[in-house]
Design a protein around this motif. Structure first.
Motif, PDB file in Angstrom:
ATOM      1  N   ARG A 134      15.396  10.333   2.634  1.00 47.35           N
ATOM      2  CA  ARG A 134      16.573  11.238   2.588  1.00 47.35           C
ATOM      3  C   ARG A 134      17.690  10.328   3.235  1.00 47.35           C
ATOM      4  NH1 ARG A 134      16.363  12.127   8.084  1.00 47.35           N
ATOM      5  NH2 ARG A 134      14.273  12.158   8.860  1.00 47.35           N
ATOM      6  N   LEU A 135      18.864  11.000   3.183  1.00 47.52           N
ATOM      7  CA  LEU A 135      20.021  10.369   3.845  1.00 47.52           C
ATOM      8  C   LEU A 135      19.831  10.289   5.443  1.00 47.52           C
ATOM      9  CD1 LEU A 135      23.031  11.727   2.002  1.00 47.52           C
ATOM     10  CD2 LEU A 135      22.190   9.301   2.084  1.00 47.52           C
TER      11      LEU A 135
ATOM     12  N   ASP B  81      13.620   4.935   4.870  1.00 45.96           N
ATOM     13  CA  ASP B  81      12.448   4.688   4.040  1.00 45.96           C
ATOM     14  C   ASP B  81      11.390   5.620   4.373  1.00 45.96           C
ATOM     15  OD1 ASP B  81      10.326   3.561   2.432  1.00 45.96           O
ATOM     16  OD2 ASP B  81      10.475   1.525   3.094  1.00 45.96           O
ATOM     17  N   GLU B  82      11.000   6.604   3.592  1.00 48.03           N
ATOM     18  CA  GLU B  82      10.129   7.662   4.157  1.00 48.03           C
ATOM     19  C   GLU B  82       8.722   7.416   2.860  1.00 48.03           C
ATOM     20  OE1 GLU B  82      12.126  11.283   4.005  1.00 48.03           O
ATOM     21  OE2 GLU B  82      12.679  11.205   6.250  1.00 48.03           O
TER      22      GLU B  82
ATOM     23  N   ILE C  18       0.679  -1.189  -0.134  1.00 42.80           N
ATOM     24  CA  ILE C  18      -0.291   0.077  -0.159  1.00 42.80           C
ATOM     25  C   ILE C  18       0.802   1.259   0.049  1.00 42.80           C
ATOM     26  CG2 ILE C  18      -1.926  -1.138   1.090  1.00 42.80           C
ATOM     27  CD1 ILE C  18      -1.065   0.251   3.748  1.00 42.80           C
ATOM     28  N   LEU C  19       2.220   1.094  -0.190  1.00 41.40           N
ATOM     29  CA  LEU C  19       3.398   2.335  -0.135  1.00 41.40           C
ATOM     30  C   LEU C  19       3.236   2.731  -1.575  1.00 41.40           C
ATOM     31  CD1 LEU C  19       5.736   1.159   2.269  1.00 41.40           C
ATOM     32  CD2 LEU C  19       3.720   2.343   2.895  1.00 41.40           C
ATOM     33  N   VAL C  20       3.409   4.353  -1.547  1.00 42.38           N
ATOM     34  CA  VAL C  20       3.843   4.822  -2.899  1.00 42.38           C
ATOM     35  C   VAL C  20       5.168   4.388  -3.396  1.00 42.38           C
ATOM     36  CG1 VAL C  20       4.208   6.827  -4.385  1.00 42.38           C
ATOM     37  CG2 VAL C  20       2.103   6.530  -2.712  1.00 42.38           C
ATOM     38  N   PRO C  21       5.208   3.586  -4.469  1.00 41.96           N
ATOM     39  CA  PRO C  21       6.656   3.410  -5.158  1.00 41.96           C
ATOM     40  C   PRO C  21       7.557   4.470  -5.430  1.00 41.96           C
ATOM     41  CG  PRO C  21       5.303   2.693  -6.704  1.00 41.96           C
ATOM     42  CD  PRO C  21       4.214   3.379  -5.510  1.00 41.96           C
TER      43      PRO C  21
ATOM     44  N   ARG D  97       9.130  -3.353   8.459  1.00 43.09           N
ATOM     45  CA  ARG D  97      10.493  -3.646   9.022  1.00 43.09           C
ATOM     46  C   ARG D  97      11.498  -2.503   9.152  1.00 43.09           C
ATOM     47  NH1 ARG D  97      10.895  -9.067   9.989  1.00 43.09           N
ATOM     48  NH2 ARG D  97       9.278 -10.712   9.045  1.00 43.09           N
ATOM     49  N   THR D  98      11.105  -1.574   8.259  1.00 41.91           N
ATOM     50  CA  THR D  98      12.156  -0.456   8.271  1.00 41.91           C
ATOM     51  C   THR D  98      11.779   0.994   8.774  1.00 41.91           C
ATOM     52  OG1 THR D  98      11.383   0.172   6.003  1.00 41.91           O
ATOM     53  CG2 THR D  98      13.204  -1.541   6.091  1.00 41.91           C
ATOM     54  N   SER D  99      10.305   1.167   8.775  1.00 43.72           N
ATOM     55  CA  SER D  99       9.831   2.385   9.114  1.00 43.72           C
ATOM     56  C   SER D  99       8.650   2.615   9.481  1.00 43.72           C
ATOM     57  CB  SER D  99      10.059   3.216   8.064  1.00 43.72           C
ATOM     58  OG  SER D  99       9.837   4.667   8.196  1.00 43.72           O
ATOM     59  N   ILE D 100       8.093   3.764   9.810  1.00 41.41           N
ATOM     60  CA  ILE D 100       6.443   3.923  10.002  1.00 41.41           C
ATOM     61  C   ILE D 100       6.243   4.975   8.947  1.00 41.41           C
ATOM     62  CG2 ILE D 100       4.872   5.174  11.829  1.00 41.41           C
ATOM     63  CD1 ILE D 100       6.912   4.587  14.024  1.00 41.41           C
TER      64      ILE D 100
END
Length: 350
Positions: free
Chosen positions: A85-86, A101-102, A76-79, A137-140
């Motif tokens: 960002r770094l 992962d933003e 459901i995330l925008v690819p 697993r990587t972010s919110i």
């Protein structure tokens, strides 16, 4: 656009387009029901409506009992070509190359057969709707300002119609809309851009909004965010007389006391009942609530919520009724029949 132009635009919308528009006006989520053989086509139609009519990004999920929480979250995330960002070098890096992962959640999530997923994913969906964010697993990942979650639920004659989602999740959906096979799918039937099985993943399809003209795209007028905001303000300004307000609450009371209803009549449903009724009034171009609009809102809000009672749980058995008689009385009863019965019983204000 002025009010007359907006009403002219609304009059041209299909039933599914109106369902999405109503959900966007109310800033809530909705359930789309259809015969099981029509689920894929309806999901495709909804996707094209989001893209062509509203200019929104969307994700189409093909849910099943095998769907995992990671698959659900990532689908459901925008690819984006570059996910974020770094990161601060003092912090652990979750992405190769030190990128965070933003990615955000798409505007509209179309979840086919959501009723077939595990209870864990349904709870995750509930948390997504409540908080407008999801954990990977990587972010919110947070939702965008315009966010709509639409399960497309299929049914067959053997299973019938009833509550098949987690009861708490089911209660968070503003209304339900049933799309018959013969109702038509004009966007899908006239579109060459919908991906085939060879062009896209079977598990999910994610598309970004295209750059659309404010009013026309392939000879179709668009519904902009300004139009939706205008209709939302009109909905808030709809007046409700004491008689119509009493009529609305009488319907709620009669539904709760109906012998065919075992549950689903929550306080949230009553709140949503008024919200949907006022929004439908604005879509009809009136600034006051009428009994006919209230009846339409009742059918929208309660048909996916009502839990049909079992004969063995009927209260009259405590006072001498026979189980066979109650079973005959409740045979074949569904939420639509219950709502129609209650509407016919409640006195309509003059």
């Amino acid at each position: 656009m002025d009010s007359f132009a907006i009403q002219d635009l609304i009059s041209e919308l299909t039933d599914l387009e109106l369902a999405i528009l109503l959900a966007l006006i109310c800033q809530e989520h909705c359930v789309i029901e259809t015969p099981i053989v029509n689920v894929d086509n309806v999901a495709g139609e909804l996707a094209l409506i989001c893209q062509n009519k509203f200019g929104l990004s969307y994700a189409v999920l093909d849910c099943s009992s095998a769907t995992s929480t990671d698959e659900f979250s990532n689908s459901i995330l925008v690819p984006d070509a570059r996910k974020g960002r770094l990161s601060n070098q003092a912090l652990p890096s979750f992405e190769a190359g030190g990128y965070l992962d933003e990615r955000k959640i798409v505007n509209v999530v179309i979840a086919k057969n959501l009723d077939q997923v595990s209870s864990e994913i349904q709870i995750q969906t509930l948390e997504l709707i409540r908080s407008k964010r999801i954990f990977s697993r990587t972010s919110i990942h947070t939702a965008q300002r315009t966010f709509l979650f639409m399960p497309v639920i299929g049914y067959d004659d053997t299973a019938g119609r009833g509550v098949r989602l987690n009861k708490h999740l089911n209660d968070f959906f503003l209304f339900s809309h049933f799309h018959e096979i013969g109702a038509g799918l004009p966007n899908l039937e006239g579109d060459d851009g919908w991906p085939t099985d060879d062009q896209a993943s079977l598990s999910s399809v994610v598309r970004k909004p295209q750059h659309l003209d404010d009013h026309f795209h392939t000879n179709q007028r668009q519904i902009s965010e300004q139009i939706i905001l205008h209709l939302r303000l009109l909905s808030d300004a709809v007046s409700v007389s004491a008689e119509v307000n009493r009529y609305l609450h009488n319907i709620v009371v009669f539904l709760r006391l109906n012998r065919g209803v075992a549950g689903g009549m929550s306080a949230k449903a009553t709140k949503y009942f008024m919200i949907v009724a006022k929004s439908l009034a604005s879509l009809h171009g009136i600034d006051y609530l009428t009994p006919s609009v209230v009846c339409l809102a009742a059918k929208k809000v309660y048909r996916h919520r009502i839990v049909v009672a079992k004969p063995e749980d009927d209260r009259s058995l405590q006072y001498g009724s026979h189980l066979s008689s109650v079973a005959m009385l409740l045979k074949g009863v569904d939420p639509d029949q219950i709502i129609d019965s209650v509407i016919s019983e409640v006195e309509v204000p003059l």
